[in-house]
Design a protein around this motif. Structure first.
Motif, mmCIF file in Angstrom:
data_model
loop_
_atom_site.group_PDB
_atom_site.id
_atom_site.type_symbol
_atom_site.label_atom_id
_atom_site.label_comp_id
_atom_site.label_asym_id
_atom_site.label_seq_id
_atom_site.Cartn_x
_atom_site.Cartn_y
_atom_site.Cartn_z
ATOM 1 N N ALA C 43 56.060 51.815 43.468
ATOM 2 C CA ALA C 43 54.875 51.190 44.071
ATOM 3 C C ALA C 43 54.472 49.945 43.286
ATOM 4 N N MET C 44 54.580 50.046 41.978
ATOM 5 C CA MET C 44 54.138 48.952 41.114
ATOM 6 C C MET C 44 54.955 47.668 41.318
ATOM 7 N N SER C 52 46.898 47.495 38.996
ATOM 8 C CA SER C 52 47.493 48.701 38.435
ATOM 9 C C SER C 52 47.606 49.741 39.543
ATOM 10 N N VAL C 53 48.331 50.808 39.261
ATOM 11 C CA VAL C 53 48.510 51.850 40.277
ATOM 12 C C VAL C 53 48.017 53.191 39.749
ATOM 13 N N GLY C 81 51.224 49.314 51.539
ATOM 14 C CA GLY C 81 49.938 48.825 52.018
ATOM 15 C C GLY C 81 49.230 48.039 50.931
ATOM 16 N N ARG C 82 48.141 47.398 51.281
ATOM 17 C CA ARG C 82 47.381 46.654 50.283
ATOM 18 C C ARG C 82 46.645 47.617 49.349
ATOM 19 N N THR C 83 46.070 48.661 49.923
ATOM 20 C CA THR C 83 45.320 49.636 49.123
ATOM 21 C C THR C 83 46.164 50.870 48.807
ATOM 22 N N LEU C 84 46.835 51.388 49.826
ATOM 23 C CA LEU C 84 47.627 52.611 49.636
ATOM 24 C C LEU C 84 49.113 52.343 49.841
ATOM 25 N N THR C 108 51.323 59.559 47.451
ATOM 26 C CA THR C 108 50.416 58.472 47.833
ATOM 27 C C THR C 108 49.884 57.810 46.569
ATOM 28 N N ILE C 109 50.054 56.490 46.511
ATOM 29 C CA ILE C 109 49.633 55.706 45.355
ATOM 30 C C ILE C 109 48.511 54.762 45.784
#
Lengths: 118, 118, 118, 118
Positions: C43-44, C52-53, C81-84, C108-109
């Motif tokens: 995700a990062m 940060s994640v 996604g932008r948030t998730l 889910t991040i």
């Protein structure tokens, strides 16, 4: 859908023919649907007016056949965040006064302030 | 690990340096580890002598930083089957008398009678 | 931790004594930890500099003993996604050239732009 | 439901009025239902004749609106055990030739040899 209190909801679903699977029980997909809804509504009792909620994900354990006169799903918000709300739900198969726990769910809900931004 | 009662357990983990992540909190992986263990031990209180338990799967929501003097994980078996046992666990970060719920878990355990057969 | 490509990572963990459970395999909690990390790093690779994640939740299926010379966890972002950010990871137990899939994870991040706002 | 190959299935669901939610998309509960079914059928391609399958649990991430002409769910068994089968499924919203991944699922199925023994 009656709101029991802030952060809690209860959904009652009568057992009718259209939602049965091959053995005469309520289909597992329907059980998931009402568990998902119970958690989502519980989250919704915690969001400000105008906000909407979106299911990010849920995890469901099916534990006993969804048999009986009706199903009751009880949802509860266990972590009320501004953006993310964690909930759980239990689904019971009810026959007269007997309630059998047939599914448990753990869920993440996203609160959308005004328009969708997921 | 004290057994609170049949089907319930509690694990206490002091907060020491080796399990911290970059912000000084206990690492999420450690939180998952003790939640997993608390659920597994709760299941184990329900299996016959000689049987062992195996984690089939678990789902963990991390909700708050695992900060404080120590962590307490409380496990509970919610569906005791012969082959599969469904459990849940809550992990609290404890500081003095204050407990903050920092993670919730839902888990499926397999009971192995005698030798492994998964 | 080598980044294989944007959205993908790979973590290699040698099998040493400290992370074994009672049967000589790597402990399931450690398997969860590196799966969680592999997904988080994947995700990062998709978040902007300075962000940060945070792991919101993950679900792990343990499928085979984490046996062998080392573990490899492969993470992949499947919904940026932008948030998730939704990710998955696979953990393999490696012995010479043989790789056995021993765990799969779905996660889910949350991406935090600047400071934490979960 | 066409079987693509041993261990894989595909379910196609046209988008009709009865399964829409308030915004005109297919309801998340329906998405979960066909993901659950796709995984269950994938598991069933691996069980011996006379056996049946039961969903122990599943975890679903909803990632995009289930919009379009129809939904396609692709299920795959990723760990074929004698008692437990681990599967995954992806659900796509299809419009003409465009497929958008709208949900991913990870699932545990129990194979019942002859009569139920869960």
């Amino acid at each position: 859908m009656p709101i029991i209190e802030k952060g809690r909801t209860e959904i009652h679903v009568p057992h009718w023919e259209g939602i049965e699977q091959q053995h005469g029980f309520v289909h597992g997909g329907v059980v998931g649907m009402i568990a998902d809804s119970a958690g989502g509504y519980a989250a919704m009792t915690l969001t400000p007016p105008g906000a909407s909620v979106l299911t990010v994900e849920f995890k469901l354990n099916l534990m006993a056949p969804a048999d009986g006169e009706r199903l009751i799903a009880r949802g509860e918000a266990i972590r009320p965040g501004r953006t993310l709300i964690v909930t759980k739900a239990e689904v019971f198969a009810v026959d007269g006064h007997k309630e059998v726990l047939c599914a448990v769910m753990q869920q993440t809900i996203m609160a959308l302030q005004g328009k969708s931004e997921r």
